[in-house]
Design a protein around this motif. Structure first.
Motif, short mmCIF file in Angstrom:
data_model
loop_
_atom_site.label_atom_id
_atom_site.label_comp_id
_atom_site.label_asym_id
_atom_site.label_seq_id
_atom_site.Cartn_x
_atom_site.Cartn_y
_atom_site.Cartn_z
N VAL A 21 6.64 -67.30 -28.22
CA VAL A 21 5.90 -66.08 -27.88
C VAL A 21 5.63 -66.08 -26.39
N LEU A 22 6.07 -65.04 -25.71
CA LEU A 22 5.92 -64.92 -24.27
C LEU A 22 4.82 -63.91 -23.94
N ARG A 23 3.97 -64.27 -23.00
CA ARG A 23 3.02 -63.33 -22.40
C ARG A 23 3.36 -63.27 -20.92
N MET A 24 4.34 -62.45 -20.60
CA MET A 24 4.85 -62.37 -19.24
C MET A 24 4.98 -60.93 -18.76
N ALA A 25 4.33 -60.00 -19.47
CA ALA A 25 4.42 -58.58 -19.10
C ALA A 25 3.01 -58.04 -18.86
N PRO A 26 2.67 -57.68 -17.63
CA PRO A 26 1.34 -57.13 -17.36
C PRO A 26 1.21 -55.70 -17.88
N ARG A 27 -0.02 -55.30 -18.18
CA ARG A 27 -0.30 -53.93 -18.58
C ARG A 27 -1.01 -53.21 -17.43
N SER A 28 -0.87 -51.91 -17.42
CA SER A 28 -1.58 -51.10 -16.43
C SER A 28 -3.05 -50.94 -16.82
N HIS A 29 -3.91 -50.93 -15.82
CA HIS A 29 -5.32 -50.54 -15.97
C HIS A 29 -5.75 -50.05 -14.59
N GLU A 30 -7.04 -49.80 -14.41
CA GLU A 30 -7.46 -49.21 -13.13
C GLU A 30 -7.24 -50.14 -11.95
N GLY A 31 -7.10 -51.44 -12.19
CA GLY A 31 -6.89 -52.38 -11.10
C GLY A 31 -5.43 -52.63 -10.77
N GLN A 32 -4.52 -52.15 -11.61
CA GLN A 32 -3.10 -52.33 -11.34
C GLN A 32 -2.28 -51.29 -12.11
N ARG A 33 -1.21 -50.84 -11.52
CA ARG A 33 -0.32 -49.87 -12.16
C ARG A 33 1.09 -50.45 -12.18
N VAL A 34 1.59 -50.70 -13.39
CA VAL A 34 2.92 -51.28 -13.55
C VAL A 34 3.95 -50.15 -13.55
N THR A 35 4.89 -50.20 -12.62
CA THR A 35 5.92 -49.16 -12.51
C THR A 35 7.08 -49.45 -13.45
N ASN A 36 7.57 -50.67 -13.44
CA ASN A 36 8.66 -51.06 -14.31
C ASN A 36 8.63 -52.57 -14.51
N TRP A 37 9.24 -53.01 -15.61
CA TRP A 37 9.20 -54.43 -15.94
C TRP A 37 10.32 -54.76 -16.90
N ARG A 38 10.90 -55.93 -16.78
CA ARG A 38 11.92 -56.36 -17.72
C ARG A 38 11.85 -57.88 -17.88
N ILE A 39 12.32 -58.34 -19.03
CA ILE A 39 12.41 -59.78 -19.30
C ILE A 39 13.83 -60.08 -19.75
N ASP A 40 14.45 -61.06 -19.10
CA ASP A 40 15.80 -61.49 -19.43
C ASP A 40 15.77 -62.95 -19.86
N VAL A 41 16.55 -63.26 -20.90
CA VAL A 41 16.61 -64.61 -21.44
C VAL A 41 18.06 -65.07 -21.49
N ASP A 42 18.29 -66.31 -21.08
CA ASP A 42 19.61 -66.93 -21.16
C ASP A 42 19.46 -68.29 -21.85
N PRO A 43 20.14 -68.52 -22.96
CA PRO A 43 21.19 -67.71 -23.58
C PRO A 43 20.63 -66.48 -24.29
N ASP A 44 21.54 -65.54 -24.60
CA ASP A 44 21.15 -64.32 -25.29
C ASP A 44 20.45 -64.64 -26.60
N CYS A 45 19.45 -63.83 -26.92
CA CYS A 45 18.68 -64.05 -28.13
C CYS A 45 18.03 -62.75 -28.57
N LEU A 46 17.36 -62.79 -29.69
CA LEU A 46 16.58 -61.64 -30.16
C LEU A 46 15.22 -61.67 -29.48
N LEU A 47 14.86 -60.59 -28.78
CA LEU A 47 13.59 -60.51 -28.06
C LEU A 47 12.86 -59.25 -28.54
N LYS A 48 11.79 -59.45 -29.28
CA LYS A 48 11.06 -58.34 -29.89
C LYS A 48 9.74 -58.11 -29.17
N ALA A 49 9.53 -56.89 -28.65
CA ALA A 49 8.30 -56.56 -27.94
C ALA A 49 7.21 -56.16 -28.91
#
Length: 273
Positions: A23-51
């Motif tokens: 389980v990864l916690r590597m994606a920030p969320r937007s709130h009044e102190g920060q605004r996330v424009t875009n984000w991606r997570i890549d894994v090698d080797p390829d695998c199933l990644l469910k958000a």
């Protein structure tokens, strides 16, 4: 402050691991102190990644890799704008009642020494927010900050040792704040040292009536500013941690965090906020 962030984890296993689940916690969320424009997570080797989302409101990605693997690379990268909100967290995804954050865990259970330290630390403060600032300063003075290696010590042991990682600083603050009657939690993310360097970092948040959640960074003795990027929260540092997995073997972990300012890291996919 507009930031482009790249965070890479490399896990090298002493022996091949079969059917890895993490389980990864590597994606920030937007709130009044920060605004996330875009984000991606890549894994090698390829695998199933469910958000998805956990019960704290953190964005999580569940990684499932069938078969065997000897090495795993995870890269999280994206663009965001950070604001100085004087440490106050507004507009965050709150899924649990505030009073749940009065609950202790194995890592945040106070002993009599912790309770006494917290009580003495806030003497002379004339308001709830003042008590928390006094506590932040006392921990900053008492606990030497060390690099993040090894297992996370419980708060009572960190106080006894007089030294601890940022995660252990956060746990001690949360433990002390709860012993004083405040709902409190640990927060994990990143801290920008200057214009070019950064690192993973942890701090604590306490709930103050009339203000809401307020962050306290005891390592730097400041409330979080636009140099902080908030990613996840939890009752202790493990629950807010970047990576949790079940593989039976403890891997060697190598972490590289790179802030890319004024440089295009390539096209990025949109992230939920």
């Amino acid at each position: 402050m507009r930031l482009r962030l790249r965070h890479q984890l490399r896990l090298r296993f002493p022996e091949p691991v079969r059917n890895l689940i993490a389980v990864l916690r590597m994606a920030p969320r937007s709130h009044e102190g920060q605004r996330v424009t875009n984000w991606r997570i890549d894994v090698d080797p390829d695998c199933l990644l469910k958000a998805g989302e956990d019960h704290f409101g953190n964005l999580v990605h569940t990684l499932t890799l069938p078969g065997t693997v000897s090495e795993l690379s995870i890269i999280a990268q994206g663009e965001l704008t950070a604001f100085d909100a004087a440490g106050i967290v507004r507009g965050s995804a709150e899924r649990l009642p505030v009073d749940l954050y009065r609950r202790d865990t194995t890592l945040t259970a106070p002993d009599e020494t912790v309770r006494r330290f917290a009580s003495e630390a806030v003497q002379g403060a004339d308001s709830p927010i003042g008590r928390l600032h006094h506590l932040m300063g006392a921990i900053h003075e008492r606990i030497e900050a060390t690099s993040e290696t090894g297992a996370i010590l419980p708060a009572a042991r960190s106080l006894e040792a007089g030294r601890g990682t940022a995660r252990e600083h956060a746990q001690l603050f949360a433990t002390c704040a709860r012993s004083l009657g405040f709902p409190a939690r640990c927060s994990a993310g990143y801290y920008l040292d200057d214009g070019t360097a950064s690192r993973r970092h942890s701090w604590a948040e306490a709930y103050v009536e009339g203000l809401g959640w307020v962050g306290f960074d005891t390592v730097h003795d400041i409330c979080p500013q636009d140099h902080h990027v908030r990613v996840a929260v939890g009752l202790d540092a493990v629950e807010a941690g970047t990576l949790r997995s079940a593989y039976g073997v403890v891997p060697e972990e190598s972490v590289e965090v790179r802030w890319l300012l004024g440089r295009d890291p390539g096209p990025l996919a949109a992230t939920p906020s």
